[in-house]
Enzyme design. Structure first.
Site, PDB file in Angstrom:
ATOM      1  N   SER A  66      18.958  68.308  -5.025  1.00 43.09           N
ATOM      2  CA  SER A  66      20.183  68.379  -5.827  1.00 43.09           C
ATOM      3  C   SER A  66      19.940  67.935  -7.263  1.00 43.09           C
ATOM      4  O   SER A  66      20.512  68.502  -8.200  1.00 43.09           O
ATOM      5  CB  SER A  66      21.278  67.527  -5.179  1.00 43.09           C
ATOM      6  OG  SER A  66      21.574  67.991  -3.878  1.00 43.09           O
ATOM      7  N   GLY A  87      14.710  64.547   0.196  1.00 38.59           N
ATOM      8  CA  GLY A  87      15.233  65.832   0.644  1.00 38.59           C
ATOM      9  C   GLY A  87      16.392  66.296  -0.205  1.00 38.59           C
ATOM     10  O   GLY A  87      16.215  66.868  -1.288  1.00 38.59           O
ATOM     11  N   CYS A  88      17.600  66.036   0.270  1.00 40.86           N
ATOM     12  CA  CYS A  88      18.784  66.606  -0.369  1.00 40.86           C
ATOM     13  C   CYS A  88      19.088  65.977  -1.722  1.00 40.86           C
ATOM     14  O   CYS A  88      19.598  66.658  -2.613  1.00 40.86           O
ATOM     15  CB  CYS A  88      19.979  66.495   0.572  1.00 40.86           C
ATOM     16  SG  CYS A  88      19.735  67.456   2.093  1.00 40.86           S
ATOM     17  N   VAL A  89      18.780  64.700  -1.910  1.00 39.84           N
ATOM     18  CA  VAL A  89      18.989  64.078  -3.226  1.00 39.84           C
ATOM     19  C   VAL A  89      18.034  64.688  -4.238  1.00 39.84           C
ATOM     20  O   VAL A  89      18.433  65.086  -5.333  1.00 39.84           O
ATOM     21  CB  VAL A  89      18.819  62.548  -3.144  1.00 39.84           C
ATOM     22  CG1 VAL A  89      18.806  61.922  -4.536  1.00 39.84           C
ATOM     23  CG2 VAL A  89      19.936  61.945  -2.296  1.00 39.84           C
TER      24      VAL A  89
END
Length: 202
Positions: free
Chosen positions: A146, A141-143
């Site tokens: 990013s 998800g966020c990793v």
């Protein structure tokens, strides 16, 4: 010919980005709780190594306004986000193992990427940063989001395998494989620590 055979060489002005290492991912009462907290301790070691050689460390966490008003479609798709992070709340607190110092920037975000809707890219550029060493959650998800945005903004993303975690082994491994193929360099904790020690002599 291997279409995905390229390699990104880390440069000489790194920062460590700690993505969403919040209580929600490590508290058994949370629907987002990970099956293991090993990544938290690995992230803590990477952050400590960065601090020891004056490499900047930046953190992100998630918080929403009342009723998730600034969460858009994301909080409608992932309903646990509004439940856990409406108005901030205890589940949005950063874990003590990776708690920021008074000098470290904490960016509040509402969406997956640490770059989306935040000052991260301009902050890194202003500091002369060229490489982002990434730790945190979740890998898929966020990793991942990013890391993709990091390369799109012109920063070399180094994702530390041991210091990122996910809800299950399958999405974790699949996304690390795909990140290595297309968007980032996936490195071990040992390699990340060696890199930080090496650039400290510059």
């Amino acid at each position: 010919m291997n279409a995905f055979g390229g390699r990104l060489e880390p440069e000489r002005r790194p920062a460590v980005l700690a993505v969403d290492l919040m209580r929600a991912y490590f508290d058994a009462d949370s629907p987002l709780c990970l099956p293991s907290d090993g990544c938290l301790y690995s992230a803590g070691r990477v952050i400590a190594a960065a601090r020891a050689v004056q490499v900047p460390v930046l953190h992100t966490r998630v918080a929403y306004g009342p009723g998730g008003i600034d969460g858009g479609l994301f909080v409608r798709k992932v309903t646990a986000l509004r439940q856990l992070f409406d108005g901030g709340g205890a589940m949005g607190e950063l874990m003590p193992q990776v708690a920021p110092t008074a000098e470290e920037l904490v960016l509040v975000k509402q969406y997956a990427s640490a770059f989306f809707g935040t000052s991260l890219a301009s902050t890194l550029r202003a500091g002369g940063i060229d490489t982002v060493v990434m730790v945190g959650v979740s890998t898929s998800g966020c990793v991942r989001a990013s890391a993709v945005d990091a390369i799109q903004h012109g920063f070399v993303p180094l994702v530390v395998r041991d210091a990122v975690g996910d809800r299950a082994a399958e999405p974790h491994e699949a996304n690390l494989s795909d990140l290595q193929a297309k968007y980032a360099e996936v490195v071990s904790e040992a390699a990340a620590l060696a890199y930080l020690a090496e650039v400290s002599g510059d």
